[in-house]
Design a protein around this motif. Structure first.
Motif, PDB file in Angstrom:
ATOM      1  N   ASP A   1      -2.279   4.964   5.300  1.00 11.04           N
ATOM      2  CA  ASP A   1      -3.014   5.267   4.071  1.00 11.04           C
ATOM      3  C   ASP A   1      -4.262   4.399   3.967  1.00 11.04           C
ATOM      4  O   ASP A   1      -5.331   4.876   3.571  1.00 11.04           O
ATOM      5  N   GLU A   2      -4.137   3.122   4.326  1.00  8.02           N
ATOM      6  CA  GLU A   2      -5.301   2.229   4.286  1.00  8.02           C
ATOM      7  C   GLU A   2      -6.377   2.705   5.262  1.00  8.02           C
ATOM      8  O   GLU A   2      -7.576   2.679   4.946  1.00  8.02           O
TER       9      GLU A   2
ATOM     10  N   GLY B   1      -2.781  -0.224  -4.970  1.00 10.66           N
ATOM     11  CA  GLY B   1      -3.138  -1.347  -4.110  1.00 10.66           C
ATOM     12  C   GLY B   1      -2.898  -2.720  -4.680  1.00 10.66           C
ATOM     13  O   GLY B   1      -3.300  -3.719  -4.071  1.00 10.66           O
TER      14      GLY B   1
ATOM     15  N   GLY C   1       1.929   2.980   4.693  1.00  7.85           N
ATOM     16  CA  GLY C   1       0.916   2.198   3.994  1.00  7.85           C
ATOM     17  C   GLY C   1      -0.254   1.843   4.883  1.00  7.85           C
ATOM     18  O   GLY C   1      -1.415   1.874   4.457  1.00  7.85           O
TER      19      GLY C   1
ATOM     20  N   ARG D   1       0.829  -1.204   0.000  1.00 16.22           N
ATOM     21  CA  ARG D   1       0.000   0.000   0.000  1.00 16.22           C
ATOM     22  C   ARG D   1       0.869   1.261   0.000  1.00 16.22           C
ATOM     23  O   ARG D   1       0.552   2.254  -0.655  1.00 16.22           O
TER      24      ARG D   1
END
Length: 336
Positions: A305-306, A120, A302, A114
């Motif tokens: 960000d998710e 993705g 990551g 990610r």
């Protein structure tokens, strides 16, 4: 501190350490704390999730927020949580502990993916204390490895590099192997006089096996200095990474598709060029459409960000948080 936007947490749990960032949905970094690694296979899932909940409370304290401040989404990307059943178990226990209104639990390899492949999908390799890799097809299908260590054919990561370096140094002294600068370079890390003394201290329990991970940077330094034995160990790690990547590309039928390959973790993000250069050369020959790149931010970016994506935060907020994480580091560490 007064926060008007919703809160999210992103967690990158490695085998040796865990990074947790607390942010808001405007992309402001509020706290970044670090604790022990996630090892549910050794310590149990209850102990692992309890520690993660404690780390979240510490992040809120660092941010000046009350301990019960509501967190909308928690993105937990955890090492040694390798199977779907383990992901479900971790998610259930984290939800029970109230770490967030919604929890997303994945293996830590997917935090690297990610962070380095914003769309993705692609292949990600994590080579930190241990090693693992995972792949995601553009249509969402995924592939991974059982990743149970020696019994499932796994070799790699900093601990494996360190153990191989120590073994090679002992063999150089007893006549079974070639001379290597590792005999001189390794003992000082533990303030001992010889690699044999280090090996004895490990076998007698005076030095925990996991502490050998600290020797990995010395092996990389010796390799960069031209030591043939150390170079061979580093190149072996590169070969294992290429084997993982090509296997995942083959299983996902992506060998004929330009595919991002994200390389993350301490042994890949350490600034030494020998390992990534070897990986690029091997992939150019075996999977020429693969696009390898070394991750340029900590993997926790990551996970964060998710969490923002799940919370519905705008792209501007996601970019803002990523840029902040790239330019800073943890403000609080404990238990390392």
């Amino acid at each position: 501190m007064t926060v008007l936007a919703d809160l999210v947490v992103g967690v990158d749990g490695g085998s040796s350490k865990t990074d947790l960032v607390l942010a808001d949905t405007e992309g402001r970094l509020l706290a970044w704390v670090r604790g022990d690694g996630t090892r549910p296979h050794r310590e149990g899932m209850n102990a692992t999730t309890d520690r993660l909940a404690q780390l979240g409370r510490r992040a809120r304290a660092v941010a000046g927020l009350p301990a019960d401040a509501r967190v909308t989404v928690g993105g937990f990307f955890l090492a040694n949580v390798d199977r779907r059943a383990e992901e479900r178990q971790a998610a259930q226990q984290l939800s029970r502990l109230g770490v967030a209104e919604r929890t997303v639990v994945r293996n830590d390899t997917l935090a690297v993916l990610r962070a380095g492949a914003p769309d993705g999908w692609g292949v990600a390799v994590v080579s930190g204390a241990g090693i693992n890799a995972a792949g995601v097809h553009p249509r969402g299908r995924s592939a991974r490895f059982l990743s149970l260590g020696d019994i499932t054919g796994d070799w790699g990561g900093g601990l494996a590099v360190a153990r191989a370096g120590l073994g090679a140094a002992v063999r150089a002294g007893d006549g079974r192997g070639p001379a290597t600068a590792l005999r001189r370079a390794l003992p000082g890390h533990f303030a001992l006089r010889s690699v044999e003394a280090v090996a004895l201290a490990v076998s007698e329990g005076e030095i925990p096996m996991v502490a050998l991970h600290g020797l990995a940077p010395l092996v990389f330094a010796a390799a960069a200095g031209g030591d043939t034995v150390a170079r061979g160990i580093v190149l072996r790690l590169g070969d294992e990474i290429v084997a993982m990547v090509t296997a995942l590309l083959r299983r996902l039928r992506l060998l004929r598709t330009p595919t991002p390959v994200v390389l993350g973790g301490g042994t890949l993000q350490n600034g030494h060029v020998l390992l990534p250069d070897h990986i690029r050369a091997r992939l150019a020959a075996e999977a020429p459409l693969a696009g390898p790149r070394v991750l340029d931010v900590p993997p926790v970016a990551g996970a964060a960000d998710e969490a923002l994506l799940t919370a519905g935060a705008p792209a501007t907020a996601r970019r803002r948080l990523r840029e902040t994480i790239a330019g800073t580091g943890p403000r609080s560490t404990e238990g390392l």
